[in-house]
Design an enzyme around this catalytic site. Structure first.
Site, PDB file in Angstrom:
ATOM      1  N   ARG A   4      10.257   7.645   3.199  1.00 35.11           N
ATOM      2  CA  ARG A   4       9.952   9.205   3.578  1.00 35.11           C
ATOM      3  C   ARG A   4      11.618   9.732   5.158  1.00 35.11           C
ATOM      4  O   ARG A   4      12.196  11.249   4.537  1.00 35.11           O
ATOM      5  CB  ARG A   4       8.916   9.586   3.013  1.00 35.11           C
TER       6      ARG A   4
ATOM      7  N   ASP B 190       1.329   5.555  -0.221  1.00 30.62           N
ATOM      8  CA  ASP B 190       0.470   6.926   1.207  1.00 30.62           C
ATOM      9  C   ASP B 190      -0.006   8.184  -0.100  1.00 30.62           C
ATOM     10  O   ASP B 190       0.377   7.785  -1.136  1.00 30.62           O
ATOM     11  CB  ASP B 190       0.958   7.522   2.203  1.00 30.62           C
TER      12      ASP B 190
ATOM     13  N   ARG C  35       1.078  -1.173  -0.587  1.00 30.63           N
ATOM     14  CA  ARG C  35      -0.097  -0.092   0.416  1.00 30.63           C
ATOM     15  C   ARG C  35       0.850   1.378  -0.527  1.00 30.63           C
ATOM     16  O   ARG C  35       1.558   1.401   0.625  1.00 30.63           O
ATOM     17  CB  ARG C  35      -0.769   0.009   1.250  1.00 30.63           C
TER      18      ARG C  35
END
Length: 255
Positions: A196, A51, A49
């Site tokens: 990130r 974001d 998945r």
């Protein structure tokens, strides 16, 4: 019958991959298009998945359907119902035992930083802009301390729901390509915002604000509050998952 699809998307205008009761999701768009082609409700399971704002070059999903369609019909028919920022790249009939998420051996991401004095216009949706010159060699040296199986608590968001912070990072590579600095990371799996947060900590190293050994100290300290900020979503792209060679998938996904 079980089918697998390869999907690419521009994540800028989505709230993320996962289907939501509010807001636009990639999963919601894909399932709506597939359900039209199959003439019955379809639910998909993805390899990883993403974001809000994160892109994918080849997200892999699987779904089950008794509808008799050719692989070409699944791909082209679904694309005819998808918006411009999502596209099916290929479709394959796969054994019932194939699972897009649990069958993946690894997942690979690429983070792209536009490193020049002026911002982008054409590439703005797919890069993060950093005007201060970055030393990619320093970032590459610092990043190597992350390779291997570690507790990545320093690089997980406080909202992360994973039961364990342990992950096996197979490879991380930082390289300059003209005005861009690309960071490619492959691991067995990732924590929420892990890539990130790693990028956000490598940036001060590249700017010369931190020594390369700071990354190793962050990893050992396991304290998210002292690591770098979370880098913007725009620069992150899910490249692809990796699967064992015994599945009937495109060669570039197999190892």
């Amino acid at each position: 019958m079980r089918y697998a699809l390869g999907i690419e998307y521009d994540g800028t205008d989505f709230f993320g991959w996962q289907r939501l009761s509010h807001g636009r999701s990639v999963q919601g768009e894909v399932e709506a298009a597939l359900s039209f082609v199959a003439a019955h409700p379809v639910e998909v399971t993805c390899a990883g998945r993403t974001d809000a704002g994160v892109h994918a070059r080849c997200q892999v999903v699987h779904f089950d359907s008794d509808a008799r369609r050719s692989e070409r019909a699944w791909a082209l028919g679904t694309n005819s119902r998808l918006p411009r920022d999502v596209a099916v790249l290929w479709a394959r009939e796969v054994p019932d035992a194939f699972h897009a998420r649990f069958g993946a051996r690894a997942r690979r991401y690429r983070y792209t930083i536009l490193n020049r004095p002026v911002r982008a216009a054409l590439a703005a949706r797919f890069v993060t802009w950093e005007r201060v010159p970055l030393d990619a060699a320093r970032m590459q040296a610092a990043a190597q301390s992350l390779v291997g199986e570690h507790d990545f608590s320093a690089f997980r968001t406080v909202q992360c729901q994973a039961k364990s912070p342990m992950r096996n990072l197979h490879e991380i590579r930082v390289a300059r390509e003209g005005d861009e600095v690309a960071i490619e990371v492959e691991a067995n799996a990732f924590l929420h915002h892990m890539v990130r947060n790693i990028v956000g900590s490598l940036l001060p190293v590249g700017r010369g604000e931190r020594d390369p050994d700071w990354i190793a100290a962050l990893l050992a300290g396991r304290d998210r509050s002292v690591a770098g900020p979370t880098a913007p979503a725009s620069g992150l792209c899910f490249i692809a998952p990796r699967y064992p060679r015994d599945w009937p998938l495109p060669d570039d996904l197999l190892r």
